[in-house]
Motif scaffolding. Structure first.
Motif, PDB file in Angstrom:
ATOM      1  N   LYS A  43       0.750  -1.241   0.244  1.00  0.00           N
ATOM      2  CA  LYS A  43       0.021   0.058  -0.108  1.00  0.00           C
ATOM      3  C   LYS A  43       0.939   1.156  -0.055  1.00  0.00           C
ATOM      4  CE  LYS A  43      -3.795   2.257   2.511  1.00  0.00           C
ATOM      5  NZ  LYS A  43      -4.595   2.111   3.358  1.00  0.00           N
ATOM      6  N   ALA A  44       1.809   1.242   0.688  1.00  0.00           N
ATOM      7  CA  ALA A  44       3.001   2.466   0.825  1.00  0.00           C
ATOM      8  C   ALA A  44       3.545   2.870  -0.501  1.00  0.00           C
ATOM      9  CB  ALA A  44       4.010   2.001   1.761  1.00  0.00           C
ATOM     10  N   TRP A  45       3.371   1.777  -1.437  1.00  0.00           N
ATOM     11  CA  TRP A  45       4.310   2.254  -2.763  1.00  0.00           C
ATOM     12  C   TRP A  45       3.637   2.081  -4.155  1.00  0.00           C
ATOM     13  CZ3 TRP A  45       7.961   5.135  -1.037  1.00  0.00           C
ATOM     14  CH2 TRP A  45       8.454   4.760   0.256  1.00  0.00           C
ATOM     15  N   LEU A  46       2.491   1.340  -4.156  1.00  0.00           N
ATOM     16  CA  LEU A  46       1.660   0.797  -5.235  1.00  0.00           C
ATOM     17  C   LEU A  46       0.234   1.365  -5.133  1.00  0.00           C
ATOM     18  CD1 LEU A  46       2.964  -3.044  -5.662  1.00  0.00           C
ATOM     19  CD2 LEU A  46       3.767  -0.931  -6.900  1.00  0.00           C
ATOM     20  N   SER A  47      -0.003   2.394  -6.230  1.00  0.00           N
ATOM     21  CA  SER A  47      -1.428   2.680  -6.179  1.00  0.00           C
ATOM     22  C   SER A  47      -2.461   1.491  -6.681  1.00  0.00           C
ATOM     23  CB  SER A  47      -1.733   3.685  -7.271  1.00  0.00           C
ATOM     24  OG  SER A  47      -1.398   3.120  -8.763  1.00  0.00           O
ATOM     25  N   LEU A  48      -2.002   0.179  -7.039  1.00  0.00           N
ATOM     26  CA  LEU A  48      -2.762  -0.865  -7.610  1.00  0.00           C
ATOM     27  C   LEU A  48      -3.206  -1.380  -6.039  1.00  0.00           C
ATOM     28  CD1 LEU A  48      -3.890  -2.955  -9.530  1.00  0.00           C
ATOM     29  CD2 LEU A  48      -1.610  -4.141  -9.193  1.00  0.00           C
ATOM     30  N   GLU A 145       9.930   5.505  -6.529  1.00  0.00           N
ATOM     31  CA  GLU A 145       9.906   6.555  -5.875  1.00  0.00           C
ATOM     32  C   GLU A 145      11.159   6.725  -4.824  1.00  0.00           C
ATOM     33  OE1 GLU A 145       7.419   8.109  -2.141  1.00  0.00           O
ATOM     34  OE2 GLU A 145       6.063   7.070  -3.577  1.00  0.00           O
ATOM     35  N   SER A 146      11.407   7.844  -5.026  1.00  0.00           N
ATOM     36  CA  SER A 146      12.943   8.250  -4.389  1.00  0.00           C
ATOM     37  C   SER A 146      12.995   7.824  -2.997  1.00  0.00           C
ATOM     38  CB  SER A 146      13.136   9.857  -4.556  1.00  0.00           C
ATOM     39  OG  SER A 146      12.161  10.655  -3.771  1.00  0.00           O
ATOM     40  N   LYS A 147      11.988   7.859  -2.022  1.00  0.00           N
ATOM     41  CA  LYS A 147      11.851   7.323  -0.664  1.00  0.00           C
ATOM     42  C   LYS A 147      11.941   5.615  -0.551  1.00  0.00           C
ATOM     43  CE  LYS A 147      10.262  11.443   0.911  1.00  0.00           C
ATOM     44  NZ  LYS A 147       9.254  12.528   1.355  1.00  0.00           N
ATOM     45  N   LEU A 149      13.620   3.023  -0.611  1.00  0.00           N
ATOM     46  CA  LEU A 149      14.823   2.603  -0.487  1.00  0.00           C
ATOM     47  C   LEU A 149      15.124   1.108  -0.782  1.00  0.00           C
ATOM     48  CD1 LEU A 149      16.116   4.553   2.682  1.00  0.00           C
ATOM     49  CD2 LEU A 149      16.105   5.227  -0.020  1.00  0.00           C
ATOM     50  N   LYS A 150      14.250   0.363  -0.476  1.00  0.00           N
ATOM     51  CA  LYS A 150      14.484  -1.180  -0.750  1.00  0.00           C
ATOM     52  C   LYS A 150      14.312  -1.301  -2.226  1.00  0.00           C
ATOM     53  CE  LYS A 150      12.771  -3.046   3.557  1.00  0.00           C
ATOM     54  NZ  LYS A 150      11.738  -3.824   4.416  1.00  0.00           N
ATOM     55  N   SER A 151      13.513  -0.782  -2.820  1.00  0.00           N
ATOM     56  CA  SER A 151      13.197  -0.708  -4.377  1.00  0.00           C
ATOM     57  C   SER A 151      14.550  -0.349  -5.023  1.00  0.00           C
ATOM     58  CB  SER A 151      11.961  -0.368  -4.863  1.00  0.00           C
ATOM     59  OG  SER A 151      11.034  -1.130  -4.847  1.00  0.00           O
ATOM     60  N   ARG A 152      15.177   0.765  -4.498  1.00  0.00           N
ATOM     61  CA  ARG A 152      16.206   1.405  -5.000  1.00  0.00           C
ATOM     62  C   ARG A 152      17.478   0.502  -4.986  1.00  0.00           C
ATOM     63  NH1 ARG A 152      16.772   7.661  -3.508  1.00  0.00           N
ATOM     64  NH2 ARG A 152      18.452   7.279  -5.020  1.00  0.00           N
ATOM     65  N   PHE A 153      17.506  -0.235  -3.982  1.00  0.00           N
ATOM     66  CA  PHE A 153      18.757  -1.017  -3.638  1.00  0.00           C
ATOM     67  C   PHE A 153      19.155  -1.909  -4.747  1.00  0.00           C
ATOM     68  CE2 PHE A 153      20.606  -4.849  -1.698  1.00  0.00           C
ATOM     69  CZ  PHE A 153      21.787  -4.390  -1.035  1.00  0.00           C
ATOM     70  N   ILE A 154      17.930  -2.491  -5.317  1.00  0.00           N
ATOM     71  CA  ILE A 154      18.192  -3.658  -6.515  1.00  0.00           C
ATOM     72  C   ILE A 154      18.893  -3.026  -7.678  1.00  0.00           C
ATOM     73  CG2 ILE A 154      16.946  -5.116  -7.846  1.00  0.00           C
ATOM     74  CD1 ILE A 154      14.882  -5.481  -5.604  1.00  0.00           C
ATOM     75  N   PRO A 155      18.588  -1.923  -8.472  1.00  0.00           N
ATOM     76  CA  PRO A 155      19.164  -1.532  -9.495  1.00  0.00           C
ATOM     77  C   PRO A 155      20.710  -1.096  -8.910  1.00  0.00           C
ATOM     78  CG  PRO A 155      17.467  -0.053  -8.743  1.00  0.00           C
ATOM     79  CD  PRO A 155      17.134  -1.175  -8.355  1.00  0.00           C
ATOM     80  N   GLU A 156      20.650  -0.463  -7.880  1.00  0.00           N
ATOM     81  CA  GLU A 156      22.150  -0.021  -7.434  1.00  0.00           C
ATOM     82  C   GLU A 156      22.987  -1.144  -7.473  1.00  0.00           C
ATOM     83  OE1 GLU A 156      21.013   2.332  -4.063  1.00  0.00           O
ATOM     84  OE2 GLU A 156      20.404   3.940  -5.219  1.00  0.00           O
ATOM     85  N   LYS A 157      22.538  -2.186  -6.795  1.00  0.00           N
ATOM     86  CA  LYS A 157      23.385  -3.538  -6.386  1.00  0.00           C
ATOM     87  C   LYS A 157      23.605  -4.119  -7.797  1.00  0.00           C
ATOM     88  CE  LYS A 157      25.244  -6.197  -3.259  1.00  0.00           C
ATOM     89  NZ  LYS A 157      26.092  -5.608  -2.356  1.00  0.00           N
ATOM     90  N   LEU A 158      22.653  -4.144  -8.584  1.00  0.00           N
ATOM     91  CA  LEU A 158      22.816  -4.983 -10.000  1.00  0.00           C
ATOM     92  C   LEU A 158      23.729  -4.175 -11.135  1.00  0.00           C
ATOM     93  CD1 LEU A 158      19.571  -6.601 -10.324  1.00  0.00           C
ATOM     94  CD2 LEU A 158      21.642  -7.564  -9.832  1.00  0.00           C
ATOM     95  N   SER A 176      -2.177  11.253  -2.687  1.00  0.00           N
ATOM     96  CA  SER A 176      -2.211  12.528  -1.502  1.00  0.00           C
ATOM     97  C   SER A 176      -1.150  13.719  -1.811  1.00  0.00           C
ATOM     98  CB  SER A 176      -2.269  12.095  -0.139  1.00  0.00           C
ATOM     99  OG  SER A 176      -0.987  11.579   0.157  1.00  0.00           O
ATOM    100  N   LYS A 177       0.090  13.156  -2.453  1.00  0.00           N
ATOM    101  CA  LYS A 177       0.989  14.386  -2.526  1.00  0.00           C
ATOM    102  C   LYS A 177       2.008  13.807  -3.809  1.00  0.00           C
ATOM    103  CE  LYS A 177       4.251  11.912   0.575  1.00  0.00           C
ATOM    104  NZ  LYS A 177       3.716  11.186   1.505  1.00  0.00           N
ATOM    105  N   LEU A 178       2.541  14.929  -4.314  1.00  0.00           N
ATOM    106  CA  LEU A 178       3.539  14.765  -5.404  1.00  0.00           C
ATOM    107  C   LEU A 178       4.797  13.985  -4.873  1.00  0.00           C
ATOM    108  CD1 LEU A 178       3.323  18.289  -7.138  1.00  0.00           C
ATOM    109  CD2 LEU A 178       2.487  15.963  -8.090  1.00  0.00           C
ATOM    110  N   THR A 179       5.512  13.075  -5.648  1.00  0.00           N
ATOM    111  CA  THR A 179       6.605  12.340  -5.265  1.00  0.00           C
ATOM    112  C   THR A 179       7.808  12.309  -6.534  1.00  0.00           C
ATOM    113  OG1 THR A 179       5.810  10.236  -6.106  1.00  0.00           O
ATOM    114  CG2 THR A 179       5.547  10.799  -3.945  1.00  0.00           C
ATOM    115  N   ASP A 180       8.850  12.316  -5.911  1.00  0.00           N
ATOM    116  CA  ASP A 180       9.997  12.127  -6.971  1.00  0.00           C
ATOM    117  C   ASP A 180      10.105  10.943  -7.373  1.00  0.00           C
ATOM    118  OD1 ASP A 180      10.234  14.986  -6.257  1.00  0.00           O
ATOM    119  OD2 ASP A 180      12.041  14.681  -4.851  1.00  0.00           O
TER     120      ASP A 180
END
Length: 188
Positions: A43-48, A145-147, A149-158, A176-180
């Motif tokens: 719920k925190a990351w996926l609108s679906l 989303e920039s915040k 961090l768990k999702s960002r870790f994967i491309p960074e590690k690969l 509810s808000k704009l994100t990067d």
């Protein structure tokens, strides 16, 4: 070549995992349970997943994924442990495919109880190898989303290249808000 003529495996194996297309009877129940068990994180990351889908909605989601797989518009794989337990790890997909370039985006979510074991990293690595070597894609992207961090870790590690952050690019999962949005890529 017309993408409909591409020979796409319905299953791929890694050292610890089986990635397979969602087409077997009972898949909707397995995925539905994982969504329920992982709902707070999803719920925190996926609108679906702002609400827990019904079993029927999950079944429709998987049927549409299979249709898109057959039409070569996206390739969603269900991820299972290979150790005989057949535990459901999550999903990973190649989507937003543009066969003219050719390029795609990679998406994924992990069943919370299997988070932190490197399973999603292993699955995404397999999809990257598949995309670059089997499909001859010229560009693969991971956007998150920039915040997240768990999702960002994967491309960074690969070894993906961080191309930048699109500021105020999207709405948060709950709208509810704009994100990067951070963009990572691998090119052939």
């Amino acid at each position: 070549m017309n993408p409909l003529l591409l020979d796409i495996p319905l299953q791929m194996n890694t050292e610890r995992l089986i990635l397979r297309a969602p087409l077997q009877s009972g898949d909707e129940e397995i995925v539905f349970k994982a969504i329920k068990d992982s709902f707070n994180e999803l719920k925190a990351w996926l609108s679906l997943f702002q609400e827990i889908p019904t079993l029927e909605e999950t079944h429709i989601l998987l049927k549409n994924a299979h249709i898109n797989f057959l039409k070569r518009e996206s390739f969603r794989f269900l991820i299972f442990k290979k150790d005989g337990s057949k535990d459901f790890i999550g999903t990973a997909s190649l989507h937003g495919i543009d066969w003219n370039i050719p390029k795609c985006e990679i998406g994924y979510w992990v069943n919370t109880k299997f988070s932190g074991n490197g399973y999603m990293m292993e699955a995404v690595k397999e999809l990257v190898d598949f995309g670059l070597n089997h499909l001859a894609l010229k560009r693969m992207e991971i956007r998150c989303e920039s915040k997240n961090l768990k999702s960002r870790f994967i491309p960074e590690k690969l070894g993906f290249t961080f191309e930048g952050t699109l500021r105020n690019d999207d709405l948060s999962a709950d709208g509810s808000k704009l994100t990067d949005t951070c963009i990572y890529s691998r090119i052939s």
